[in-house]
Motif scaffolding. Structure first.
Motif, PDB file in Angstrom:
ATOM      1  N   VAL A  94       0.820  -1.215   0.000  1.00 13.34           N
ATOM      2  CA  VAL A  94       0.000   0.000   0.000  1.00 13.34           C
ATOM      3  C   VAL A  94       0.856   1.269   0.000  1.00 13.34           C
ATOM      4  O   VAL A  94       0.620   2.166  -0.826  1.00 13.34           O
ATOM      5  N   PRO A  95       1.862   1.411   0.883  1.00 12.97           N
ATOM      6  CA  PRO A  95       2.681   2.637   0.821  1.00 12.97           C
ATOM      7  C   PRO A  95       3.403   2.807  -0.513  1.00 12.97           C
ATOM      8  O   PRO A  95       3.456   3.921  -1.045  1.00 12.97           O
ATOM      9  N   LEU A  96       3.951   1.706  -1.064  1.00 12.68           N
ATOM     10  CA  LEU A  96       4.648   1.818  -2.344  1.00 12.68           C
ATOM     11  C   LEU A  96       3.688   2.186  -3.463  1.00 12.68           C
ATOM     12  O   LEU A  96       4.032   2.970  -4.362  1.00 12.68           O
ATOM     13  N   GLN A  97       2.479   1.651  -3.418  1.00 14.31           N
ATOM     14  CA  GLN A  97       1.489   1.988  -4.440  1.00 14.31           C
ATOM     15  C   GLN A  97       1.101   3.462  -4.364  1.00 14.31           C
ATOM     16  O   GLN A  97       1.011   4.150  -5.381  1.00 14.31           O
ATOM     17  N   LEU A  98       0.889   3.969  -3.146  1.00 17.89           N
ATOM     18  CA  LEU A  98       0.489   5.364  -2.985  1.00 17.89           C
ATOM     19  C   LEU A  98       1.620   6.312  -3.377  1.00 17.89           C
ATOM     20  O   LEU A  98       1.366   7.374  -3.975  1.00 17.89           O
ATOM     21  N   MET A  99       2.860   5.949  -3.055  1.00 15.75           N
ATOM     22  CA  MET A  99       3.982   6.799  -3.463  1.00 15.75           C
ATOM     23  C   MET A  99       4.115   6.837  -4.981  1.00 15.75           C
ATOM     24  O   MET A  99       4.384   7.891  -5.573  1.00 15.75           O
ATOM     25  N   THR A 100       3.933   5.683  -5.625  1.00 15.49           N
ATOM     26  CA  THR A 100       3.983   5.650  -7.084  1.00 15.49           C
ATOM     27  C   THR A 100       2.854   6.472  -7.689  1.00 15.49           C
ATOM     28  O   THR A 100       3.052   7.229  -8.642  1.00 15.49           O
ATOM     29  N   ALA A 101       1.657   6.320  -7.125  1.00 13.48           N
ATOM     30  CA  ALA A 101       0.505   7.074  -7.628  1.00 13.48           C
ATOM     31  C   ALA A 101       0.720   8.574  -7.488  1.00 13.48           C
ATOM     32  O   ALA A 101       0.399   9.345  -8.402  1.00 13.48           O
ATOM     33  N   PHE A 181      -1.895   1.332  -9.769  1.00 15.13           N
ATOM     34  CA  PHE A 181      -1.933   2.585  -9.004  1.00 15.13           C
ATOM     35  C   PHE A 181      -2.868   3.610  -9.617  1.00 15.13           C
ATOM     36  O   PHE A 181      -2.964   4.743  -9.119  1.00 15.13           O
ATOM     37  N   GLY A 182      -3.562   3.261 -10.689  1.00 18.02           N
ATOM     38  CA  GLY A 182      -4.329   4.257 -11.436  1.00 18.02           C
ATOM     39  C   GLY A 182      -5.423   4.933 -10.649  1.00 18.02           C
ATOM     40  O   GLY A 182      -5.616   6.149 -10.747  1.00 18.02           O
ATOM     41  N   SER A 183      -6.157   4.177  -9.844  1.00 19.60           N
ATOM     42  CA  SER A 183      -7.271   4.763  -9.099  1.00 19.60           C
ATOM     43  C   SER A 183      -6.817   5.827  -8.106  1.00 19.60           C
ATOM     44  O   SER A 183      -7.329   6.959  -8.135  1.00 19.60           O
ATOM     45  N   PRO A 184      -5.857   5.541  -7.201  1.00 22.51           N
ATOM     46  CA  PRO A 184      -5.388   6.628  -6.321  1.00 22.51           C
ATOM     47  C   PRO A 184      -4.682   7.728  -7.079  1.00 22.51           C
ATOM     48  O   PRO A 184      -4.709   8.894  -6.653  1.00 22.51           O
ATOM     49  N   MET A 185      -4.069   7.406  -8.223  1.00 24.69           N
ATOM     50  CA  MET A 185      -3.399   8.434  -9.007  1.00 24.69           C
ATOM     51  C   MET A 185      -4.383   9.478  -9.521  1.00 24.69           C
ATOM     52  O   MET A 185      -4.110  10.693  -9.464  1.00 24.69           O
ATOM     53  N   VAL A 186      -5.539   9.034 -10.007  1.00 26.35           N
ATOM     54  CA  VAL A 186      -6.546   9.972 -10.508  1.00 26.35           C
ATOM     55  C   VAL A 186      -7.054  10.860  -9.369  1.00 26.35           C
ATOM     56  O   VAL A 186      -7.269  12.068  -9.542  1.00 26.35           O
ATOM     57  N   PHE A 227      -4.949  10.554   3.043  1.00 24.93           N
ATOM     58  CA  PHE A 227      -5.666   9.772   4.054  1.00 24.93           C
ATOM     59  C   PHE A 227      -6.819   8.990   3.428  1.00 24.93           C
ATOM     60  O   PHE A 227      -7.024   7.812   3.736  1.00 24.93           O
ATOM     61  N   PHE A 228      -7.551   9.623   2.535  1.00 26.70           N
ATOM     62  CA  PHE A 228      -8.663   8.954   1.860  1.00 26.70           C
ATOM     63  C   PHE A 228      -8.177   7.743   1.070  1.00 26.70           C
ATOM     64  O   PHE A 228      -8.736   6.637   1.168  1.00 26.70           O
ATOM     65  N   ASN A 229      -7.122   7.932   0.281  1.00 24.96           N
ATOM     66  CA  ASN A 229      -6.568   6.820  -0.497  1.00 24.96           C
ATOM     67  C   ASN A 229      -6.008   5.727   0.406  1.00 24.96           C
ATOM     68  O   ASN A 229      -6.135   4.534   0.104  1.00 24.96           O
ATOM     69  N   LEU A 230      -5.394   6.128   1.503  1.00 21.64           N
ATOM     70  CA  LEU A 230      -4.804   5.157   2.421  1.00 21.64           C
ATOM     71  C   LEU A 230      -5.872   4.241   3.004  1.00 21.64           C
ATOM     72  O   LEU A 230      -5.703   3.012   3.028  1.00 21.64           O
ATOM     73  N   VAL A 231      -6.957   4.821   3.467  1.00 23.58           N
ATOM     74  CA  VAL A 231      -8.025   4.014   4.064  1.00 23.58           C
ATOM     75  C   VAL A 231      -8.609   3.044   3.040  1.00 23.58           C
ATOM     76  O   VAL A 231      -8.784   1.847   3.312  1.00 23.58           O
ATOM     77  N   LEU A 232      -8.902   3.542   1.844  1.00 19.32           N
ATOM     78  CA  LEU A 232      -9.501   2.696   0.816  1.00 19.32           C
ATOM     79  C   LEU A 232      -8.563   1.575   0.384  1.00 19.32           C
ATOM     80  O   LEU A 232      -8.980   0.416   0.227  1.00 19.32           O
ATOM     81  N   GLN A 233      -7.291   1.894   0.194  1.00 19.02           N
ATOM     82  CA  GLN A 233      -6.349   0.886  -0.291  1.00 19.02           C
ATOM     83  C   GLN A 233      -6.041  -0.163   0.776  1.00 19.02           C
ATOM     84  O   GLN A 233      -5.839  -1.338   0.451  1.00 19.02           O
ATOM     85  N   VAL A 234      -5.994   0.226   2.038  1.00 24.37           N
ATOM     86  CA  VAL A 234      -5.769  -0.747   3.103  1.00 24.37           C
ATOM     87  C   VAL A 234      -6.937  -1.739   3.174  1.00 24.37           C
ATOM     88  O   VAL A 234      -6.739  -2.953   3.249  1.00 24.37           O
ATOM     89  N   ILE A 235      -8.148  -1.219   3.126  1.00 24.80           N
ATOM     90  CA  ILE A 235      -9.326  -2.097   3.162  1.00 24.80           C
ATOM     91  C   ILE A 235      -9.334  -3.030   1.956  1.00 24.80           C
ATOM     92  O   ILE A 235      -9.566  -4.237   2.076  1.00 24.80           O
ATOM     93  N   GLY A 236      -9.073  -2.476   0.772  1.00 24.56           N
ATOM     94  CA  GLY A 236      -9.072  -3.286  -0.430  1.00 24.56           C
ATOM     95  C   GLY A 236      -7.978  -4.332  -0.445  1.00 24.56           C
ATOM     96  O   GLY A 236      -8.186  -5.451  -0.933  1.00 24.56           O
ATOM     97  N   SER A 237      -6.810  -4.004   0.101  1.00 28.99           N
ATOM     98  CA  SER A 237      -5.687  -4.942   0.102  1.00 28.99           C
ATOM     99  C   SER A 237      -5.957  -6.129   1.017  1.00 28.99           C
ATOM    100  O   SER A 237      -5.573  -7.261   0.698  1.00 28.99           O
ATOM    101  N   PHE A 238      -6.594  -5.897   2.145  1.00 29.58           N
ATOM    102  CA  PHE A 238      -6.931  -7.014   3.032  1.00 29.58           C
ATOM    103  C   PHE A 238      -7.931  -7.968   2.367  1.00 29.58           C
ATOM    104  O   PHE A 238      -7.962  -9.154   2.700  1.00 29.58           O
ATOM    105  N   GLN A 239      -8.729  -7.470   1.443  1.00 27.13           N
ATOM    106  CA  GLN A 239      -9.732  -8.287   0.781  1.00 27.13           C
ATOM    107  C   GLN A 239      -9.217  -8.932  -0.501  1.00 27.13           C
ATOM    108  O   GLN A 239      -9.962  -9.643  -1.175  1.00 27.13           O
ATOM    109  N   ASN A 240      -7.963  -8.702  -0.837  1.00 28.83           N
ATOM    110  CA  ASN A 240      -7.422  -9.199  -2.096  1.00 28.83           C
ATOM    111  C   ASN A 240      -7.432 -10.718  -2.133  1.00 28.83           C
ATOM    112  O   ASN A 240      -7.057 -11.377  -1.157  1.00 28.83           O
ATOM    113  N   PHE A 241      -7.852 -11.260  -3.266  1.00 26.95           N
ATOM    114  CA  PHE A 241      -7.992 -12.714  -3.381  1.00 26.95           C
ATOM    115  C   PHE A 241      -7.606 -13.239  -4.761  1.00 26.95           C
ATOM    116  O   PHE A 241      -6.868 -14.218  -4.882  1.00 26.95           O
ATOM    117  N   THR A 242      -8.074 -12.573  -5.815  1.00 28.98           N
ATOM    118  CA  THR A 242      -7.979 -13.121  -7.163  1.00 28.98           C
ATOM    119  C   THR A 242      -6.543 -13.385  -7.584  1.00 28.98           C
ATOM    120  O   THR A 242      -6.232 -14.457  -8.131  1.00 28.98           O
TER     121      THR A 242
END
Length: 308
Positions: A94-101, A181-186, A227-242
C-alpha cells in the motif's frame, strides 16, 4: 427547530400546501436499496456470525460448538502464516502503491499535452488489476520462460521462476498491486489541481526550493486526499484474493508464500467444507480491517491538515 420544519411552517403560514407525495416517492426509490441492505447484506452477515459459533459442513445442520472455532484459530499455524503474508502485502504494497501514484500524478499535473490520454492509460490497470485475465498475464510474465526472464537473458543474466520461488512469489504480487496505481493516481491528480498556485508562487519568491515546496505546501494540503486513499487501499488490500488464487492455482504456494488470509478462508469454506470455521475467520478479518481503519482515523488527527 430544524430547517425543514421552519420551511414547512413558512409554507403553511403562506397558505402553501405541503406535498407529502414527494416523501412517498423518495421512500419508494429507497425501497430496493433498503431491501438489499436487510436481505443481501445484513441477513447473511448475521447468519455468518451465528455459523462462526457452530460446526457446519454444508451437508448437515449446523451444530453449536461455542468458542471452539476461536480456540482453533489460536492454534492454527497456517492461519498465522496467512496473516503474516497478508500483513506483509498490505504494509509493503500500500505505501509503495500510494507513493507511485503520487509521483505519477505530480508528473501529469505539469500540464503535458495529451493529459486525458495518459490519465486513461495509467488508470486502465486499476480497472483490470483484480481481474482473472491480468492475474494470468502476470503469471506468464514472471514465469520461468516469461517476459522478465527473456529480458534478463538479453543481458546474459539467467532468470528464475519468480512465481515458483517462495522468496520472490509474494514480491511479484506486491509488484502487481503497485502496478494498479491508477485509481489513487486519478484522485491525487484531482487533489493537486485544487491547490492554489499562489502558494507556490509566494514560496518561489521567498526562495523555497521545489523539495521545500513539496514538503511545506503539497503534502500538507494533499494530506486529506492521502488519508482517503490510504483508508480505501488498506481495506481493499486485506480483501485481495484473485491474484493469489490465480498465480498459485488456488494452493497459496509455493510453501504457502502467497497464502493470503482470504485464500485460506476460501480453502476452509469451499474445499474443506468447514463453513463454521470459515465464518469465524471472516469475522476475524472484519475485526482486523475495522481495527486498521480505526487506527488510521485516530492517527490522522496528528498529520492530516484541513485547510478551511
Amino acid at each position: 427547530m430544524s430547517a425543514i420544519a421552519e420551511l414547512q411552517n413558512l409554507k403553511k403560514s403562506k397558505g402553501v400546501k405541503v406535498n407529502h407525495r414527494d416523501n412517498k416517492a423518495g421512500h419508494l426509490f429507497l425501497l430496493p436499496w433498503t431491501a438489499g441492505l436487510f436481505l443481501i447484506t445484513l441477513g447473511p452477515m448475521l447468519m455468518s456470525l451465528y455459523l462462526s459459533f457452530t460446526d457446519y459442513n454444508l451437508l448437515q445442520a449446523p451444530q453449536w460448538s461455542g468458542l471452539e472455532n476461536i480456540e482453533r484459530m489460536f492454534n492454527d499455524e497456517r492461519l498465522h502464516n496467512s496473516l503474516q503474508v497478508t500483513f506483509t502485502y498490505v504494509l509493503v504494497g500500500v505505501p509503495l502503491q500510494l507513493m507511485t501514484a503520487l509521483a505519477v500524478a505530480m508528473l501529469l499535473d505539469r500540464g503535458m499535452r495529451g493529459l486525458p490520454f495518459y490519465r486513461s492509460v495509467f488508470y486502465l490497470p486499476s480497472m483490470l488489476g483484480s481481474s482473472v485475465a491480468i492475474a494470468v498475464l502476470w503469471k506468464q510474465i514472471f514465469g520461468t520462460t516469461g517476459l522478465v526472464n527473456q529480458f534478463l537473458a538479453f543481458f546474459g543474466i539467467e532468470g528464475m521462476g519468480w512465481i515458483s520461488n517462495p522468496d520472490t512469489a509474494l514480491g511479484s504480487l506486491i509488484l502487481l498491486h503497485i502496478w494498479t496505481f491508477g485509481s489513487p493516481m486519478v484522485i491525487f491528480l484531482a487533489g493537486l489541481r485544487q491547490i492554489p498556485r499562489m502558494y507556490y508562487e509566494a514560496a518561489s519568491i521567498d526562495g523555497a526550493t521545489k523539495r521545500r515546496q513539496f514538503f511545506a505546501i503539497t503534502l500538507p494540503l494533499l494530506s486529506p486526499i492521502i488519508f482517503f486513499n490510504l483508508v480505501l487501499q488498506v481495506i481493499g488490500s486485506f480483501q485481495n484474493f484473485t491474484q493469489a488464487f490465480i498465480v498459485s492455482n488456488g494452493t497459496g504456494g509455493p510453501a504457502d508464500s502467497t497464502m493470503f488470509f482470504t485464500l485460506y478462508l476460501y480453502q476452509q469454506g469451499f474445499k474443506q467444507f468447514d463453513m463454521g470455521y470459515a465464518s469465524a475467520m471472516a469475522w476475524l478479518l472484519v475485526l482486523i480491517v475495522g481495527a486498521f481503519t480505526a487506527v488510521n482515523f485516530f492517527v490522522s488527527k496528528y498529520w492530516v491538515f484541513y485547510d478551511d
